[in-house]
Design an enzyme around this catalytic site. Structure first.
Site, PDB file in Angstrom:
ATOM      1  N   CYS A 131      -4.586   2.315  -3.915  1.00 13.05           N
ATOM      2  CA  CYS A 131      -3.355   2.819  -3.269  1.00 13.05           C
ATOM      3  C   CYS A 131      -2.199   1.829  -3.391  1.00 13.05           C
ATOM      4  CB  CYS A 131      -3.578   3.172  -1.796  1.00 13.05           C
ATOM      5  SG  CYS A 131      -4.802   4.431  -1.535  1.00 13.05           S
ATOM      6  N   HIS A 177       0.873  -1.177   0.000  1.00 12.69           N
ATOM      7  CA  HIS A 177       0.000   0.000   0.000  1.00 12.69           C
ATOM      8  C   HIS A 177       0.911   1.227   0.000  1.00 12.69           C
ATOM      9  CE1 HIS A 177      -2.906   2.892   1.658  1.00 12.69           C
ATOM     10  NE2 HIS A 177      -3.853   2.049   1.313  1.00 12.69           N
ATOM     11  N   GLN A 197      -4.917  -5.201   6.776  1.00 14.09           N
ATOM     12  CA  GLN A 197      -5.902  -6.133   6.212  1.00 14.09           C
ATOM     13  C   GLN A 197      -5.863  -7.501   6.885  1.00 14.09           C
ATOM     14  OE1 GLN A 197      -8.183  -5.143   4.246  1.00 14.09           O
ATOM     15  NE2 GLN A 197      -7.341  -3.192   3.574  1.00 14.09           N
ATOM     16  N   ASP A 234       2.612  -4.559   8.043  1.00 14.93           N
ATOM     17  CA  ASP A 234       1.433  -3.713   7.898  1.00 14.93           C
ATOM     18  C   ASP A 234       0.228  -4.648   7.991  1.00 14.93           C
ATOM     19  OD1 ASP A 234      -0.756  -2.455   6.883  1.00 14.93           O
ATOM     20  OD2 ASP A 234       0.182  -1.801   5.004  1.00 14.93           O
ATOM     21  N   LYS A 265     -10.953  -0.358  10.202  1.00 18.91           N
ATOM     22  CA  LYS A 265     -11.175  -1.504   9.309  1.00 18.91           C
ATOM     23  C   LYS A 265     -11.653  -2.720  10.103  1.00 18.91           C
ATOM     24  CE  LYS A 265      -7.425  -0.059   6.229  1.00 18.91           C
ATOM     25  NZ  LYS A 265      -8.158   0.595   5.155  1.00 18.91           N
TER      26      LYS A 265
END
Ligand code: PLP
Length: 403
Positions: free
Chosen positions: A360, A116, A196, A193, A219
């Site tokens: 992104c 991302h 997700q 990261d 999220k």
């Protein structure tokens, strides 16, 4: 998981035919009543500032922030709540580490071509301002992280590895345990990261032995504008705060500053207290469902949608096609149509909301010469009936518009 019961907790669903079919969950999820009420409670009952004043309202906020920190710490398997730093989003958490590490000319940072922009652009900035070197593991056509290539690139001079645990374009996940072990063998630090991953899967940062782990509460049912950075406590001293100022300082003279210990050291300025309190409630809610149930539910919906479209000639699924490798993400294109047109028509035709474009992750699409994709992403309140509506609508679009 009882989805109908779950849906009753979300005020956005009224039970009418006009309820949104929201399949843009990888961007941001809806919030249950429990999270909204917890966030409101801050404004209604103790709307003061934490960690500074000594009066009773300030003490109450401080206690609530500590509680939320403890809940999030437990939820991700962190050894201590002190390892949990609140930021405004995952982007800020990633930037905090990238900019705080005092990397210099000659330091090498290893990422992938699927990051991302939030885990891509900070490293470009550091290459420009500090002269660091960037290397990136290329993802093969099958969309699956190339561990052998990673091993080859993980040379002794790499000082930092920073990867999306699960990427938001295809939904694939890197083998974090192996990656971390290999990187640590070379004495490199690892940041994942988890924007997700954490909303979908049980995570244990301590067992993984990861150095830094970033994600966003919005999220995973939490309020907008709260991110989390987990860091090993012993690494805090290596990091210069990104946002320095009030609340982060133990003392300062005209020339010198002494920071508070982690986490306060990295939380300069007044925080989003309402959002932090709501984040604690979001974690409670997910725990009450059980992360195994959450993962199974999202996978089942992805299986249904993948099965419904994979054999249609006009549809190309962003690889891998196997839904089991893509968690709650289904990315696709319809022949001859732009993804933005697909998304707009789905919304206008059936009130179905998905995401379109390059998500992104521009380098990933530009390298492959693809003009983005449409992305449906699933979460706990989505139903098989909604997926059927999505499938019918896509088939109608193909019939009416595809070339
Ligand atoms: C993999 C990944 N990383 C980072 C981010 C950035 O998250 P935020 O906008 O909350 O900072 C996103 C957002 O979609 C993401 O999917």
């Amino acid at each position: 998981m009882d989805v109908e019961r779950v849906r009753r907790d979300f005020p956005v669903f009224t039970g009418s035919a006009d309820d949104p079919v929201y399949l843009d969950n990888a961007c941001q999820t809806f919030r249950p009543r429990q999270v909204i009420e917890a966030s409101d409670e801050y404004y209604l009952k103790y709307p003061a500032c934490a960690g500074r004043s000594v009066h009773r309202l300030a003490t109450e906020v401080s206690v609530k922030v500590d509680e939320a920190r403890e809940k999030i710490s437990r939820f991700i398997g962190s050894r201590s709540p002190n390892c949990i730093v609140f930021t405004k989003n995952c982007t800020e958490a990633l930037n905090l580490v990238a900019k705080g590490l005092s990397l210099r000319r000659g330091d090498i940072v290893l990422t992938t071509d699927m990051e991302h922009n939030s885990n891509h652009v900070p490293w470009i900035q550091l290459a420009r301002t500090k002269g660091i070197t960037r290397k990136s593991v290329e993802t093969p056509a099958d969309g699956i992280f190339d561990l052998e290539s990673f091993k080859r690139m993980m040379t002794r001079d790499v000082s930092m590895v920073s990867l999306a645990h699960t990427n938001n374009a295809t939904g694939t996940t890197v083998p974090a345990r192996e990656v971390i072990e290999i990187a640590h063998d070379s004495r490199a630090l690892v940041m994942l990261d988890g924007a997700q991953y954490v909303p979908h899967m049980k995570i244990d940062v301590d067992a993984l032995d990861v150095d830094f782990y970033a994600f966003s509460m919005h999220k995973m049912l939490g309020p907008s504008g709260v991110g989390v950075l987990y860091m090993k406590e012993e690494l805090a001293g290596n990091l210069e705060p990104l946002i320095a100022g009030g609340g982060a300082i133990s003392t300062a003279t005209f020339d010198e500053v002494e920071y508070l210990p982690v986490p306060e050291r990295f939380e300069g300025g007044l925080m989003n207290y309402s959002g932090i309190v709501g984040s604690g409630a979001a974690v409670d809610y997910l725990e009450s469902l059980g992360m195994e149930g959450v993962a199974e539910h999202n996978a089942a919906l992805n299986s249904l949608v993948t099965g419904g479209l994979m054999d249609i000639d006009e549809v190309s699924v962003l690889e891998p096609v196997d839904h089991r490798l893509r968690g709650g993400i289904f990315s696709f294109n319809i022949r001859g149509m732009s993804s933005h047109d697909v998304a707009m028509i789905l919304d206008q035709m059936g009130g179905i909301m998905i995401r379109s474009g390059m998500h992104c992750t521009h380098p990933f699409f530009l390298r492959r010469g693809i003009d983005g994709c449409a992305r449906a992403s699933f979460y706990i309140y989505n139903t098989p009936e909604e997926c059927e509506r999505f499938l019918d609508a896509v088939k109608r679009i193909i019939h009416d518009f595809s070339m």
